[in-house]
Design a protein around this motif. Structure first.
Motif, PDB file in Angstrom:
ATOM      1  N   ALA A  56      -4.356   6.094  27.671  1.00 44.15           N
ATOM      2  CA  ALA A  56      -4.001   6.848  28.884  1.00 44.15           C
ATOM      3  C   ALA A  56      -5.107   7.839  29.239  1.00 44.15           C
ATOM      4  N   LEU A  57      -5.630   8.543  28.225  1.00 40.86           N
ATOM      5  CA  LEU A  57      -6.709   9.502  28.460  1.00 40.86           C
ATOM      6  C   LEU A  57      -7.929   8.816  29.069  1.00 40.86           C
TER       7      LEU A  57
ATOM      8  N   ILE B 298      -7.296   7.681  32.661  1.00 40.49           N
ATOM      9  CA  ILE B 298      -7.406   8.788  33.633  1.00 40.49           C
ATOM     10  C   ILE B 298      -8.876   9.108  33.899  1.00 40.49           C
ATOM     11  N   TYR B 299      -9.678   9.114  32.840  1.00 40.31           N
ATOM     12  CA  TYR B 299     -11.108   9.390  33.038  1.00 40.31           C
ATOM     13  C   TYR B 299     -11.771   8.260  33.822  1.00 40.31           C
TER      14      TYR B 299
ATOM     15  N   LYS C 275     -10.344   6.578  36.187  1.00 43.16           N
ATOM     16  CA  LYS C 275     -10.017   6.835  37.601  1.00 43.16           C
ATOM     17  C   LYS C 275     -10.951   7.892  38.181  1.00 43.16           C
TER      18      LYS C 275
ATOM     19  N   TRP D 215      -7.052   0.939  38.892  1.00 36.96           N
ATOM     20  CA  TRP D 215      -6.167   0.447  37.832  1.00 36.96           C
ATOM     21  C   TRP D 215      -6.269  -1.063  37.706  1.00 36.96           C
TER      22      TRP D 215
END
Length: 358
Positions: free
Chosen positions: A45-46, A49-50, A52, A58
């Motif tokens: 997840a981390l 997000i980075y 993005k 996605w």
């Protein structure tokens, strides 16, 4: 190709992300006592997000996750087969018979060699080192005590055999995951270990065999007889029970595709369970899904033989999916590329390559 409006991470960013990921994994597993798969999901997840922030969509990252998962699917199917084969081989009496034969050969003078060999074989046919250490290993320590064999070196022989068998087992998760991540056949993984584990095993076996003639011992074999009696009372033994093992190892040595080989081992063992052990089809099917449950009346044997089934590898498969998700994302955003570019600039010989890989 590089997507429009996106970029991959540079080397400093890659190192920072790597440090954060290591911190998350240490905290989840060692401090928070959270399952490893959950920690990997946090890391994925981390990095997502980075990704993005770097401009990746996605869909782009998920497409790469699917690509990575696709490469590991053979290992996942193999793990499912491992669940079937371990339960069917216990239900048929194949694994109990091999343990019985090992106990038959055990003599005070060659106890260390026999314990090493028996644990190695048991780990190979079950695909688990810790399970054998905590079940058969405990029984063998009790036998060592009765025979007067020094317990520290007896433990050394037991643990050595268990870990060797696990490394060389086609049913073990470790070589299967190694084969999947390197996109190699599992037989190639075993072949590559011959110069290290293979030679080490020969040296260890010779050392344990020689030591047995110099160590003090007695002739109290009551522990061996108790285990043999428990196995005989619970299973019907005959030489045909070795057919599944012989089939798998001969065909694997001839480099036949491992999945149909293991499937054949399951089929033969299932037939033998129905014929020789008088299991019903319902009980056999339940054992192959949920695991075989032994009821020998001996706590050590019940712990050793109650295992297998598809559900026994379900947690590992979920862990694998979490790891592949994380791997797919960090590969897409360029973390691996940034680190590899730096490493490749300093790799000029084999020792540096091995150190860099570690």
């Amino acid at each position: 190709m590089k997507e429009k409006g996106s970029r991959k991470v540079n080397f400093p960013e890659a190192i920072i992300l790597l440090v954060i990921v290591v911190f998350i994994m240490i905290w989840t597993t060692l401090i928070g006592q959270i399952p490893t798969a959950v920690g990997l999901v946090y890391c994925a997840a981390l990095c997502g997000i980075y990704g993005k922030i770097l401009g990746h969509t996605w869909d782009e990252m998920f497409k790469n996750i699917l690509h990575v998962v696709h490469g590991a699917l053979p290992a996942i199917f193999l793990l499912l087969l491992v669940g079937f084969i371990s339960a069917s081989w216990i239900g048929s009496g194949t694994i109990p018979y091999m343990i019985y034969l090992g106990l038959e050969l055990m003599h005070p003078t060659i106890y260390l060699f026999s314990a090493f060999l028996l644990c190695a074989i048991a780990s190979i046919v079950t695909g688990s080192s810790w399970a054998i250490v905590s079940s058969l290993g405990i029984a063998l320590i009790g036998i060592a005590s009765g025979l007067g064999v020094p317990l520290p070196i007896a433990a050394g022989a037991i643990v050595s055999g268990c870990f060797l068998g696990d490394k060389w087992s086609p049913l073990s998760d470790t070589p299967n995951l190694a084969a999947a991540t390197n996109r190699r056949d599992i037989v190639q993984i075993f072949t590559s270990m011959i110069p290290t584990s293979g030679i080490g095993a020969i040296i260890a076996a010779a050392a344990f065999l020689i030591l047995g003639f110099f160590l003090p011992h007695s002739a109290n074999t009551s522990g061996i007889e108790i285990l043999k009696s428990g196995l005989q009372d619970s299973f019907s033994f005959n030489i045909f029970l070795l057919l599944p093992v012989i089939l798998v190892f001969i065909l694997a040595a001839r480099k036949v595709a491992i999945m149909p080989v293991l499937a054949g081992g399951v089929a033969i063992a299932s037939i033998e369970a129905l014929l020789f052990q008088k299991m019903s089809l319902v009980d056999l099917s339940s054992a192959m899904w949920n695991g075989y449950v032994a009821d020998t009346g001996n706590e050590i044997l019940d712990s050793l033989l109650s295992r297998g089934g598809v559900m026994s590898v379900a947690e590992l498969i979920m862990l694998l999916f979490a790891a592949l998700t994380f791997a797919g994302i960090i590969e897409k955003i360029g973390v691996l590329d940034a680190i590899m570019e730096k490493l490749l600039s300093i790799i000029h010989n084999r020792p540096v390559l091995i150190f860099s890989t570690i």
